[in-house]
Motif scaffolding. Sequence first.
Motif, PDB file in Angstrom:
ATOM      1  N   ALA A  28       0.847  -1.191   0.000  1.00 21.17           N
ATOM      2  CA  ALA A  28       0.000   0.000   0.000  1.00 21.17           C
ATOM      3  C   ALA A  28       0.881   1.239   0.000  1.00 21.17           C
ATOM      4  O   ALA A  28       1.973   1.241   0.564  1.00 21.17           O
ATOM      5  N   LYS A  29       0.367   2.274  -0.641  1.00 20.76           N
ATOM      6  CA  LYS A  29       1.028   3.576  -0.632  1.00 20.76           C
ATOM      7  C   LYS A  29       0.030   4.605  -0.134  1.00 20.76           C
ATOM      8  O   LYS A  29      -1.020   4.824  -0.751  1.00 20.76           O
ATOM      9  N   VAL A  30       0.333   5.230   0.984  1.00 18.78           N
ATOM     10  CA  VAL A  30      -0.535   6.247   1.566  1.00 18.78           C
ATOM     11  C   VAL A  30      -0.330   7.555   0.813  1.00 18.78           C
ATOM     12  O   VAL A  30       0.806   7.975   0.567  1.00 18.78           O
ATOM     13  N   THR A  31      -1.441   8.194   0.443  1.00 19.94           N
ATOM     14  CA  THR A  31      -1.346   9.446  -0.296  1.00 19.94           C
ATOM     15  C   THR A  31      -1.921  10.643   0.460  1.00 19.94           C
ATOM     16  O   THR A  31      -1.584  11.782   0.149  1.00 19.94           O
ATOM     17  N   LYS A  32      -2.768  10.379   1.462  1.00 17.73           N
ATOM     18  CA  LYS A  32      -3.375  11.501   2.184  1.00 17.73           C
ATOM     19  C   LYS A  32      -3.861  11.025   3.552  1.00 17.73           C
ATOM     20  O   LYS A  32      -4.388   9.921   3.682  1.00 17.73           O
ATOM     21  N   ILE A  33      -3.693  11.882   4.547  1.00 22.55           N
ATOM     22  CA  ILE A  33      -4.172  11.602   5.898  1.00 22.55           C
ATOM     23  C   ILE A  33      -4.887  12.837   6.410  1.00 22.55           C
ATOM     24  O   ILE A  33      -4.347  13.945   6.338  1.00 22.55           O
ATOM     25  N   LYS A  86      -8.697   9.678   8.686  1.00 19.02           N
ATOM     26  CA  LYS A  86      -9.073   9.102   7.398  1.00 19.02           C
ATOM     27  C   LYS A  86      -7.786   8.967   6.593  1.00 19.02           C
ATOM     28  O   LYS A  86      -6.960   9.882   6.569  1.00 19.02           O
ATOM     29  N   VAL A  87      -7.607   7.824   5.944  1.00 15.93           N
ATOM     30  CA  VAL A  87      -6.401   7.554   5.171  1.00 15.93           C
ATOM     31  C   VAL A  87      -6.807   7.246   3.734  1.00 15.93           C
ATOM     32  O   VAL A  87      -7.653   6.384   3.495  1.00 15.93           O
ATOM     33  N   THR A  88      -6.205   7.945   2.798  1.00 18.09           N
ATOM     34  CA  THR A  88      -6.381   7.634   1.380  1.00 18.09           C
ATOM     35  C   THR A  88      -5.116   6.920   0.941  1.00 18.09           C
ATOM     36  O   THR A  88      -4.007   7.369   1.239  1.00 18.09           O
ATOM     37  N   TYR A  89      -5.289   5.790   0.259  1.00 19.33           N
ATOM     38  CA  TYR A  89      -4.148   4.966  -0.117  1.00 19.33           C
ATOM     39  C   TYR A  89      -4.460   4.226  -1.407  1.00 19.33           C
ATOM     40  O   TYR A  89      -5.606   4.166  -1.848  1.00 19.33           O
ATOM     41  N   SER A  90      -3.428   3.674  -1.992  1.00 14.94           N
ATOM     42  CA  SER A  90      -3.590   2.807  -3.156  1.00 14.94           C
ATOM     43  C   SER A  90      -3.009   1.451  -2.810  1.00 14.94           C
ATOM     44  O   SER A  90      -1.968   1.365  -2.169  1.00 14.94           O
ATOM     45  N   LEU A  91      -3.699   0.390  -3.230  1.00 13.38           N
ATOM     46  CA  LEU A  91      -3.159  -0.958  -3.091  1.00 13.38           C
ATOM     47  C   LEU A  91      -2.458  -1.322  -4.387  1.00 13.38           C
ATOM     48  O   LEU A  91      -2.968  -1.035  -5.475  1.00 13.38           O
ATOM     49  N   LYS A 140       2.300  -6.584  -7.112  1.00 13.81           N
ATOM     50  CA  LYS A 140       3.507  -6.704  -7.923  1.00 13.81           C
ATOM     51  C   LYS A 140       3.889  -5.351  -8.528  1.00 13.81           C
ATOM     52  O   LYS A 140       4.295  -5.252  -9.672  1.00 13.81           O
ATOM     53  N   GLY A 141       3.709  -4.288  -7.757  1.00 12.04           N
ATOM     54  CA  GLY A 141       4.099  -2.953  -8.175  1.00 12.04           C
ATOM     55  C   GLY A 141       3.081  -2.189  -8.992  1.00 12.04           C
ATOM     56  O   GLY A 141       3.236  -0.998  -9.216  1.00 12.04           O
ATOM     57  N   ALA A 142       2.014  -2.826  -9.445  1.00 10.45           N
ATOM     58  CA  ALA A 142       0.992  -2.149 -10.253  1.00 10.45           C
ATOM     59  C   ALA A 142      -0.193  -1.765  -9.362  1.00 10.45           C
ATOM     60  O   ALA A 142      -0.672  -2.564  -8.552  1.00 10.45           O
ATOM     61  N   VAL A 143      -0.670  -0.545  -9.514  1.00 13.09           N
ATOM     62  CA  VAL A 143      -1.818  -0.081  -8.739  1.00 13.09           C
ATOM     63  C   VAL A 143      -3.055  -0.855  -9.180  1.00 13.09           C
ATOM     64  O   VAL A 143      -3.401  -0.863 -10.356  1.00 13.09           O
ATOM     65  N   ALA A 153      -8.194   4.340  -2.494  1.00 11.26           N
ATOM     66  CA  ALA A 153      -9.055   3.671  -1.519  1.00 11.26           C
ATOM     67  C   ALA A 153      -9.049   4.496  -0.240  1.00 11.26           C
ATOM     68  O   ALA A 153      -8.102   5.237   0.031  1.00 11.26           O
ATOM     69  N   ARG A 154     -10.108   4.359   0.521  1.00 19.01           N
ATOM     70  CA  ARG A 154     -10.210   5.099   1.777  1.00 19.01           C
ATOM     71  C   ARG A 154     -10.368   4.140   2.931  1.00 19.01           C
ATOM     72  O   ARG A 154     -11.117   3.179   2.859  1.00 19.01           O
ATOM     73  N   GLY A 155      -9.633   4.429   3.988  1.00 14.06           N
ATOM     74  CA  GLY A 155      -9.710   3.640   5.200  1.00 14.06           C
ATOM     75  C   GLY A 155      -9.520   4.538   6.396  1.00 14.06           C
ATOM     76  O   GLY A 155      -9.523   5.757   6.267  1.00 14.06           O
ATOM     77  N   THR A 156      -9.351   3.924   7.547  1.00 15.64           N
ATOM     78  CA  THR A 156      -9.139   4.703   8.759  1.00 15.64           C
ATOM     79  C   THR A 156      -7.958   4.159   9.549  1.00 15.64           C
ATOM     80  O   THR A 156      -7.653   2.969   9.500  1.00 15.64           O
ATOM     81  N   ALA A 157      -7.334   5.060  10.265  1.00 16.13           N
ATOM     82  CA  ALA A 157      -6.283   4.714  11.222  1.00 16.13           C
ATOM     83  C   ALA A 157      -6.791   5.140  12.590  1.00 16.13           C
ATOM     84  O   ALA A 157      -7.514   6.138  12.710  1.00 16.13           O
TER      85      ALA A 157
END
Length: 169
Positions: free
Chosen positions: A106-111, A120-125, A128-131, A136-140
Amino acid sequence: MGALTAGAVLALALTACGDGGQGGSAASARAVDRTTSVVATPSATPSGAQPANPAAAKKEITANWEKFFNSSTSKQDRQAVLENGQQMGKVLDALDRAERGRHIEAKVTKIEFTSATDAKVTYSLLMKGAVVLPNARGTAVEQSGTWKVSVKTLCGLIRLSGHRSVPGC
């Protein structure tokens, strides 16, 4: 193509949790955008509602989020950065057994903080290196002095895969 690829990521959770559901279904793939928004919908941030040191909290959230979704991270280390991690052991075991789970990150892009102990955490899954699941949105949540991936986020991803009954979710 994006929905199909996202469906493949969600099939990871389906395969991992093994209750015989219909994980890579088109319906599950189409639900990605709608459901990922539901995964984390905390109330609006009141003015000033954030941790005492927001920069340090963001750094810790990013590191722990990426650690949790890194397939080379041990179960013990994943449990340490997952809300109620000790109680989620069976889910983590299943994720570790899934072939697709060995290639996820995962790569976090916004908190955005919603309180001093929630974000709120915006991230990409990536697989093998490809998005495969962008924005995606989740929570911490801050639990016992550590910022962790919320169970709500993990269970939301698993539900997207088509599972309704997963121990711990």
